[in-house]
Design an enzyme around this catalytic site. Structure first.
Site, PDB file in Angstrom:
ATOM      1  CG  HIS A 164      -2.033  -1.019   1.065  1.00 24.10           C
ATOM      2  ND1 HIS A 164      -3.276  -0.694   0.602  1.00 24.10           N
ATOM      3  CD2 HIS A 164      -2.044  -2.353   1.274  1.00 24.10           C
ATOM      4  CE1 HIS A 164      -4.021  -1.794   0.548  1.00 24.10           C
ATOM      5  NE2 HIS A 164      -3.291  -2.810   0.949  1.00 24.10           N
ATOM      6  CG  ASP A 371       0.090   9.519   0.318  1.00 23.10           C
ATOM      7  OD1 ASP A 371       0.062   8.405   0.852  1.00 23.10           O
ATOM      8  OD2 ASP A 371      -0.647  10.474   0.668  1.00 23.10           O
TER       9      ASP A 371
HETATM   10  C1  GDG Z   1      -1.978   4.084   3.285  1.00 23.94           C
HETATM   11  C2  GDG Z   1      -0.980   4.742   2.313  1.00 23.94           C
HETATM   12  C3  GDG Z   1      -2.722   4.612   0.521  1.00 23.94           C
HETATM   13  C4  GDG Z   1      -8.853  10.378   7.642  1.00 23.94           C
HETATM   14  N1  GDG Z   1      -9.301  11.132   8.661  1.00 23.94           N
HETATM   15  C5  GDG Z   1     -10.449  10.586   9.074  1.00 23.94           C
HETATM   16  C6  GDG Z   1     -10.711   9.469   8.293  1.00 23.94           C
HETATM   17  N2  GDG Z   1      -9.700   9.368   7.428  1.00 23.94           N
HETATM   18  C7  GDG Z   1      -9.613   8.323   6.379  1.00 23.94           C
HETATM   19  C8  GDG Z   1      -9.699   8.966   5.015  1.00 23.94           C
HETATM   20  C9  GDG Z   1      -9.015   7.920   4.149  1.00 23.94           C
HETATM   21  C10 GDG Z   1      -7.991   7.294   5.105  1.00 23.94           C
HETATM   22  O1  GDG Z   1      -8.351   7.692   6.420  1.00 23.94           O
HETATM   23  C11 GDG Z   1      -6.579   7.807   4.835  1.00 23.94           C
HETATM   24  O2  GDG Z   1      -6.118   7.186   3.670  1.00 23.94           O
HETATM   25  P1  GDG Z   1      -4.852   7.709   2.848  1.00 23.94           P
HETATM   26  O3  GDG Z   1      -4.783   6.971   1.577  1.00 23.94           O
HETATM   27  O4  GDG Z   1      -4.988   9.177   2.622  1.00 23.94           O
HETATM   28  O5  GDG Z   1      -3.561   7.523   3.756  1.00 23.94           O
HETATM   29  P2  GDG Z   1      -2.882   6.377   4.718  1.00 23.94           P
HETATM   30  O6  GDG Z   1      -3.642   6.224   5.976  1.00 23.94           O
HETATM   31  O7  GDG Z   1      -1.476   6.833   4.891  1.00 23.94           O
HETATM   32  O8  GDG Z   1      -2.926   4.989   3.899  1.00 23.94           O
HETATM   33  C12 GDG Z   1      -1.732   5.530   1.247  1.00 23.94           C
HETATM   34  C13 GDG Z   1      -3.580   3.822   1.506  1.00 23.94           C
HETATM   35  O9  GDG Z   1      -2.790   3.156   2.484  1.00 23.94           O
HETATM   36  C14 GDG Z   1      -4.426   2.772   0.780  1.00 23.94           C
HETATM   37  O10 GDG Z   1      -3.643   1.892   0.041  1.00 23.94           O
HETATM   38  O11 GDG Z   1      -3.557   5.413  -0.282  1.00 23.94           O
HETATM   39  O12 GDG Z   1      -0.832   6.066   0.322  1.00 23.94           O
HETATM   40  O13 GDG Z   1      -0.078   5.595   3.025  1.00 23.94           O
HETATM   41  O14 GDG Z   1      -9.919   6.921   3.763  1.00 23.94           O
HETATM   42  O15 GDG Z   1     -11.038   9.201   4.723  1.00 23.94           O
HETATM   43  N3  GDG Z   1     -11.812   8.718   8.440  1.00 23.94           N
HETATM   44  C15 GDG Z   1     -12.695   9.085   9.403  1.00 23.94           C
HETATM   45  N4  GDG Z   1     -12.481  10.145  10.230  1.00 23.94           N
HETATM   46  C16 GDG Z   1     -11.378  10.921  10.092  1.00 23.94           C
HETATM   47  O16 GDG Z   1     -11.213  11.895  10.852  1.00 23.94           O
HETATM   48  N5  GDG Z   1     -13.816   8.396   9.543  1.00 23.94           N
END
Ligand code: GDG
Length: 486
Positions: A164, A371
């Site tokens: 990921h 990312d």
């Molecule tokens: C890893 C990789 C890759 C955020 N704040 C809240 C909340 N979130 C949710 C978002 C989103 C998720 O968390 C964050 O996903 P990201 O992709 O931006 O980042 P990582 O956590 O670093 O994830 C990344 C991912 O894996 C998938 O393969 O894209 O590059 O680093 O869904 O919405 N959700 C809630 N409250 C919040 O305050 N409910």
């Protein structure tokens, strides 16, 4: 009947402890929703750590029993394993190295030992669960050694693996003293998926330079097996975000929030606390934007959500302090009685609040230094039911490879960031709609369900090809490389 076993460091569940009583909540992450359909089908199960340290064996039994009812099998980690494996080697060695933050990488033989130990622990648990014909789908950087350990125990296992986070270039990966063991671990898979073509190429290049294993169209022959490698960008549950954006709860929240904030343009950012996300750089760019464009003072606010994460680690504590200082500095300089330049929240929110933030924002500022994919920018797009809004996206996010209708920027180029903010804030509505439509069409089609289906399909194809290989031909091919496994 054969089953699919999903394996990840964390189970898709949040366990809350209140007055000694445990309650179980599904986690909101993209992975949990995306794999929900795979997990719920047939006898499929999910194996992983429930996310908390449990010393008491009665409590362990209670958790195991409750989770088993939801087809989840728990692997418990001791406090020292959580420190060495999860907080240690995974987050202080692999995470910075794979995100090109090598000044933060910790090289510690003791952490490596715990990482090996916990990967073996996962394998021992799986040994008890795997039946002939089962398929394993292993996730992410915490479990890089697991495919090979399982293959040693069960040579006929069907194993798919998805990373990921980015796979770094050879120049970064080679810094790790355990690079060969890590590659060897991954090679135990039949199919290896990455978010982008670049990640896949970096992996293949390390494979070639460290192991002398060449690929032919993403196929590598290892001993008498075929390993297939491909780029498979992860999508989001598009309908879930589009529906949330239309729900009465979200609409009511939007009205409430907008009334408090007033009639200003909003620039939104949402991230976990992490140095890879470029949060201080973004704040500095916003401050300079206000300096260079005084006509926007009082007219635009930055709405910034930072979700607490890993904040017991020193690097993360320092980052939090830096962000706190920058927000204080900007608000101290520019705030007016009736206008706050930066609305800063250091906490997480329920989906309906998140959805209201996406709806009410004019611009999403997603500027990670690095990312794997970034799901937030995709969720912002899915939430824009009226198609108005602009995405500013870092070239260093995997998502930028798909979302070329965003304003793409290099997060190290502060002037480009300032210009992008200006361009986004003055962009005519018809152009916003045009760009948004293209991105929505793409994300609706290549959604999380599509991603999971293609992954399973590719794993099946690879297993079939591998099973169909004529052993003599494989013998001839692999004799050409004298270093078959790493
Ligand atoms: C890893 C990789 C890759 C955020 N704040 C809240 C909340 N979130 C949710 C978002 C989103 C998720 O968390 C964050 O996903 P990201 O992709 O931006 O980042 P990582 O956590 O670093 O994830 C990344 C991912 O894996 C998938 O393969 O894209 O590059 O680093 O869904 O919405 N959700 C809630 N409250 C919040 O305050 N409910």
């Amino acid at each position: 009947m054969s089953k699919t076993i999903i394996v990840s460091n964390r189970l898709p569940i949040k366990i809350l402890k209140e007055n000694g009583k445990l309650s179980y909540m599904p986690s909101e992450g993209g992975l949990a929703t995306g794999l929900g359909s795979v997990h719920e089908a047939g006898d499929n199960i999910w194996v992983g750590w429930p996310g908390l340290a449990v010393g008491n064996s009665d409590k362990k039994k209670e958790i195991k029993k409750s989770l088993k009812k939801q087809n989840m099998w728990s692997i418990f980690l001791s406090t020292s394993e959580i420190k060495g494996f999860h907080e240690g080697f995974s987050n202080q060695t692999l995470w910075p190295n794979f995100h090109y933050f090598n000044q933060y990488t910790v090289y510690d033989e003791e952490l490596w030992k715990v990482y090996q130990k916990v990967n073996k622990k996962f394998a021992r648990k799986l040994d008890k669960i795997i039946a002939p014909g089962d398929t394993l789908w292993i996730h992410d950087y915490q479990l890089l050694l697991l495919p090979q350990i399982i293959r040693q125990h069960n040579p006929k296992s069907k194993i798919g693996f998805f990373l990921h986070i980015p796979f770094p270039s050879f120049e970064s990966f080679r810094l790790l003293p355990w690079r060969r063991e890590l590659l060897n671990g991954m090679l135990g898979s039949d199919f290896l998926g990455f978010h982008t073509y670049d990640d896949m190429q970096h992996f293949l290049s390390s494979m070639s330079r460290l192991a002398g294993l060449e690929n032919k169209n993403g196929k590598i022959t290892v001993d008498s097996r075929l390993v297939m490698v491909d780029a498979l960008p992860m999508g989001i549950d598009y309908d879930k975000y589009a529906q949330a954006a239309a729900s009465p709860d979200t609409l009511a929240r939007e009205v409430r929030y907008r009334t408090s904030i007033g009639d200003v343009k909003l620039i939104l950012s949402i991230d976990r606390l992490d140095y890879s996300k470029g949060i201080p750089q973004r704040l500095r760019a916003f401050e300079s934007f206000l300096d260079q464009h005084p006509e926007f003072v009082g007219k635009v606010s930055f709405f910034m959500v930072v979700v607490p994460s890993r904040d017991t680690a020193p690097k993360y504590r320092q980052l939090k302090q830096e962000i706190d200082l920058l927000v204080g500095q900007i608000n101290g300089r520019f705030a007016r009685l009736n206008w706050t330049p930066v609305h800063y929240f250091y906490r997480s929110f329920p989906l309906s609040a998140l959805s209201a933030f996406y709806r009410m924002s004019d611009v999403a500022l997603v500027t990670p230094m690095r990312d794997g994919m970034n799901l937030v920018c995709k969720e912002f797009i899915a939430s824009k039911l009226d198609k108005k809004g602009v995405l500013i996206l870092s070239e260093m996010a995997g998502a930028s490879k798909e979302l070329s209708d965003a304003i793409l920027i290099n997060p190290n180029d502060i002037n480009q960031l300032i210009d992008a903010m200006h361009k986004a804030l003055v962009m005519p509505e018809n152009e916003q709609v045009k760009r948004m439509e293209i991105m929505q069409r793409l994300l609706r089609k290549y959604n999380i369900h599509h991603w999971a289906e293609i992954f399973m399909e590719k794993s099946r194809v690879c297993q079939k090809l591998s099973a169909g290989i004529d052993n003599k031909a494989v013998g001839r091919a692999s004799n050409k490389t004298d270093n078959k496994s790493v």
